[in-house]
Design a protein around this motif. Structure first.
Motif, PDB file in Angstrom:
ATOM      1  N   ARG A 124       0.855  -1.184   0.000  1.00 36.89           N
ATOM      2  CA  ARG A 124       0.000   0.000   0.000  1.00 36.89           C
ATOM      3  C   ARG A 124       0.892   1.235   0.000  1.00 36.89           C
ATOM      4  O   ARG A 124       1.678   1.443   0.923  1.00 36.89           O
ATOM      5  CB  ARG A 124      -0.919   0.007   1.220  1.00 36.89           C
ATOM      6  N   VAL A 125       0.790   2.020  -1.066  1.00 37.99           N
ATOM      7  CA  VAL A 125       1.510   3.291  -1.138  1.00 37.99           C
ATOM      8  C   VAL A 125       0.529   4.372  -0.698  1.00 37.99           C
ATOM      9  O   VAL A 125      -0.391   4.721  -1.440  1.00 37.99           O
ATOM     10  CB  VAL A 125       2.033   3.557  -2.561  1.00 37.99           C
ATOM     11  N   PHE A 126       0.721   4.827   0.529  1.00 35.88           N
ATOM     12  CA  PHE A 126      -0.236   5.711   1.182  1.00 35.88           C
ATOM     13  C   PHE A 126      -1.610   5.036   1.135  1.00 35.88           C
ATOM     14  O   PHE A 126      -1.768   3.964   1.703  1.00 35.88           O
ATOM     15  CB  PHE A 126      -0.214   7.102   0.556  1.00 35.88           C
ATOM     16  N   ARG A 127      -2.584   5.560   0.430  1.00 37.18           N
ATOM     17  CA  ARG A 127      -3.913   4.936   0.440  1.00 37.18           C
ATOM     18  C   ARG A 127      -4.164   4.035  -0.767  1.00 37.18           C
ATOM     19  O   ARG A 127      -5.267   3.510  -0.931  1.00 37.18           O
ATOM     20  CB  ARG A 127      -4.997   6.024   0.493  1.00 37.18           C
ATOM     21  N   GLU A 128      -3.155   3.843  -1.592  1.00 42.66           N
ATOM     22  CA  GLU A 128      -3.339   3.067  -2.813  1.00 42.66           C
ATOM     23  C   GLU A 128      -2.945   1.604  -2.593  1.00 42.66           C
ATOM     24  O   GLU A 128      -1.765   1.289  -2.422  1.00 42.66           O
ATOM     25  CB  GLU A 128      -2.512   3.659  -3.956  1.00 42.66           C
ATOM     26  N   PRO A 129      -3.930   0.685  -2.583  1.00 43.55           N
ATOM     27  CA  PRO A 129      -3.592  -0.736  -2.452  1.00 43.55           C
ATOM     28  C   PRO A 129      -3.061  -1.280  -3.780  1.00 43.55           C
ATOM     29  O   PRO A 129      -3.638  -1.060  -4.835  1.00 43.55           O
ATOM     30  CB  PRO A 129      -4.933  -1.380  -2.094  1.00 43.55           C
ATOM     31  N   LEU A 130      -1.938  -2.001  -3.721  1.00 41.84           N
ATOM     32  CA  LEU A 130      -1.288  -2.543  -4.909  1.00 41.84           C
ATOM     33  C   LEU A 130      -0.961  -4.011  -4.686  1.00 41.84           C
ATOM     34  O   LEU A 130      -1.035  -4.517  -3.558  1.00 41.84           O
ATOM     35  CB  LEU A 130      -0.003  -1.765  -5.224  1.00 41.84           C
ATOM     36  N   VAL A 131      -0.591  -4.675  -5.766  1.00 40.03           N
ATOM     37  CA  VAL A 131      -0.183  -6.080  -5.700  1.00 40.03           C
ATOM     38  C   VAL A 131       1.225  -6.212  -6.276  1.00 40.03           C
ATOM     39  O   VAL A 131       1.750  -5.288  -6.894  1.00 40.03           O
ATOM     40  CB  VAL A 131      -1.148  -6.987  -6.495  1.00 40.03           C
ATOM     41  N   CYS A 132       1.818  -7.371  -6.076  1.00 40.50           N
ATOM     42  CA  CYS A 132       3.046  -7.754  -6.776  1.00 40.50           C
ATOM     43  C   CYS A 132       2.676  -8.943  -7.665  1.00 40.50           C
ATOM     44  O   CYS A 132       2.626 -10.089  -7.205  1.00 40.50           O
ATOM     45  CB  CYS A 132       4.160  -8.125  -5.805  1.00 40.50           C
ATOM     46  N   HIS A 133       2.391  -8.642  -8.919  1.00 38.82           N
ATOM     47  CA  HIS A 133       1.834  -9.617  -9.865  1.00 38.82           C
ATOM     48  C   HIS A 133       2.969 -10.490 -10.409  1.00 38.82           C
ATOM     49  O   HIS A 133       3.875 -10.009 -11.089  1.00 38.82           O
ATOM     50  CB  HIS A 133       1.147  -8.855 -10.995  1.00 38.82           C
ATOM     51  N   VAL A 134       2.897 -11.758 -10.124  1.00 43.10           N
ATOM     52  CA  VAL A 134       3.901 -12.748 -10.524  1.00 43.10           C
ATOM     53  C   VAL A 134       3.225 -13.783 -11.412  1.00 43.10           C
ATOM     54  O   VAL A 134       2.073 -14.166 -11.172  1.00 43.10           O
ATOM     55  CB  VAL A 134       4.519 -13.418  -9.279  1.00 43.10           C
ATOM     56  N   LEU A 135       3.932 -14.232 -12.439  1.00 39.54           N
ATOM     57  CA  LEU A 135       3.439 -15.315 -13.287  1.00 39.54           C
ATOM     58  C   LEU A 135       4.171 -16.608 -12.941  1.00 39.54           C
ATOM     59  O   LEU A 135       5.397 -16.626 -12.792  1.00 39.54           O
ATOM     60  CB  LEU A 135       3.668 -15.003 -14.769  1.00 39.54           C
ATOM     61  N   LEU A 136       3.415 -17.678 -12.791  1.00 40.10           N
ATOM     62  CA  LEU A 136       3.971 -19.017 -12.663  1.00 40.10           C
ATOM     63  C   LEU A 136       3.532 -19.786 -13.901  1.00 40.10           C
ATOM     64  O   LEU A 136       2.333 -19.960 -14.140  1.00 40.10           O
ATOM     65  CB  LEU A 136       3.465 -19.709 -11.400  1.00 40.10           C
TER      66      LEU A 136
END
Length: 262
Positions: A13-25
């Motif tokens: 979360r960058v301040f109020r922005e929820p984010l992901v770390c998108h990984v491909l398997l």
């Protein structure tokens, strides 16, 4: 046809922005392949040393169940089934899981290795976390020369992994940042890493949250190239090629759509 799993390997979360770390398997006939790793188990055990000061800005959840290692195992595989890892760049939230797969070959650009392992600038020395590769992974460096692909001037097919993996050098966010394209059968998946943070940067819609725009500018190795990359990727998206899906590493909406099969 390859089977591709979309994994979130680090809710942040960058301040109020929820984010992901998108990984491909990716399941291939030559074993499993990861594109990026997100955070790993060793990061969770020692975030101060492994992630460093950026953890106070991106505030990772650091849930062991989100690591690629745990998700690979939940899918019924062993960690040593992962034979190759292709990384977009060496920022902590993209390579933290390398040490969970110590036998995997790690593919990246030669420029990224130079910037991370032998950093010429103070900014690079302070940016990267050597603890994340202290286990001594086998790193395979790929040069900038290549062949045209989908409007990109020079890309590197990674045929030594399996047919249908392409490394696309796109420096700007870091010295040797790259995108990774994977042929998933009816679709090519173009994982753009951190070449852009928010889809508004490339789809003409605008609406990029201020904190993401500021963060992208602050951490850029070369801001001019970041802007050029936005324009290049905007042209790719504008062509609306039906067999090409473009997404960035941290977009939660794109992850939700792709992970649900949409």
């Amino acid at each position: 046809m390859k089977k591709v799993h979309h994994l979130n390997c680090g809710s942040i979360r960058v301040f109020r922005e929820p984010l992901v770390c998108h990984v491909l398997l990716v399941e291939t006939n030559n074993g499993l392949v990861l594109v990026d790793t997100g955070y790993g188990l060793d990061d969770i055990a020692d975030p101060r040393r492994r992630i460093g000061p950026t953890r106070t800005i991106v505030r990772p959840v650091l849930d062991p169940d989100e690591t690629a290692a745990r998700q690979v195992e939940r899918l019924g595989f062993r960690r040593d089934d992962v034979r190759h890892i292709v990384v977009t760049h060496f920022d902590a939230d993209h390579i933290g899981g390398l040490s969970d797969f110590p036998h995997a070959a790690v593919h990246t650009t030669a420029d990224e290795v130079r910037g991370a392992r032998n950093p010429p600038t103070w900014r690079e020395r302070s940016r990267f976390r050597p603890a994340q590769w202290r286990h001594g992974p086998r790193i395979i460096e790929h040069g900038a020369a290549g062949e045209p692909w989908r409007g990109f001037a020079a890309v590197k097919p990674l045929d030594e992994i399996a047919p249908g993996f392409v490394l696309i050098p796109l420096p700007g966010h870091t010295r040797g940042h790259a995108c990774v394209a994977v042929d998933a059968g009816e679709q090519w998946l173009l994982h753009a890493g951190d070449a852009f943070y928010h889809p508004g940067s490339i789809d003409g819609g605008g609406g990029v949250p201020f904190v993401l725009r500021a963060m992208e500018t602050l951490v850029a190795f070369d801001r001019r190239r970041v802007r050029e990359n936005h324009a290049r990727l905007a042209a790719v998206r504008a062509r609306a090629e039906p067999d090409l899906t473009l997404f960035s590493a941290h977009d939660p909406a794109a992850f939700a759509t792709l992970s649900s099969g949409g």
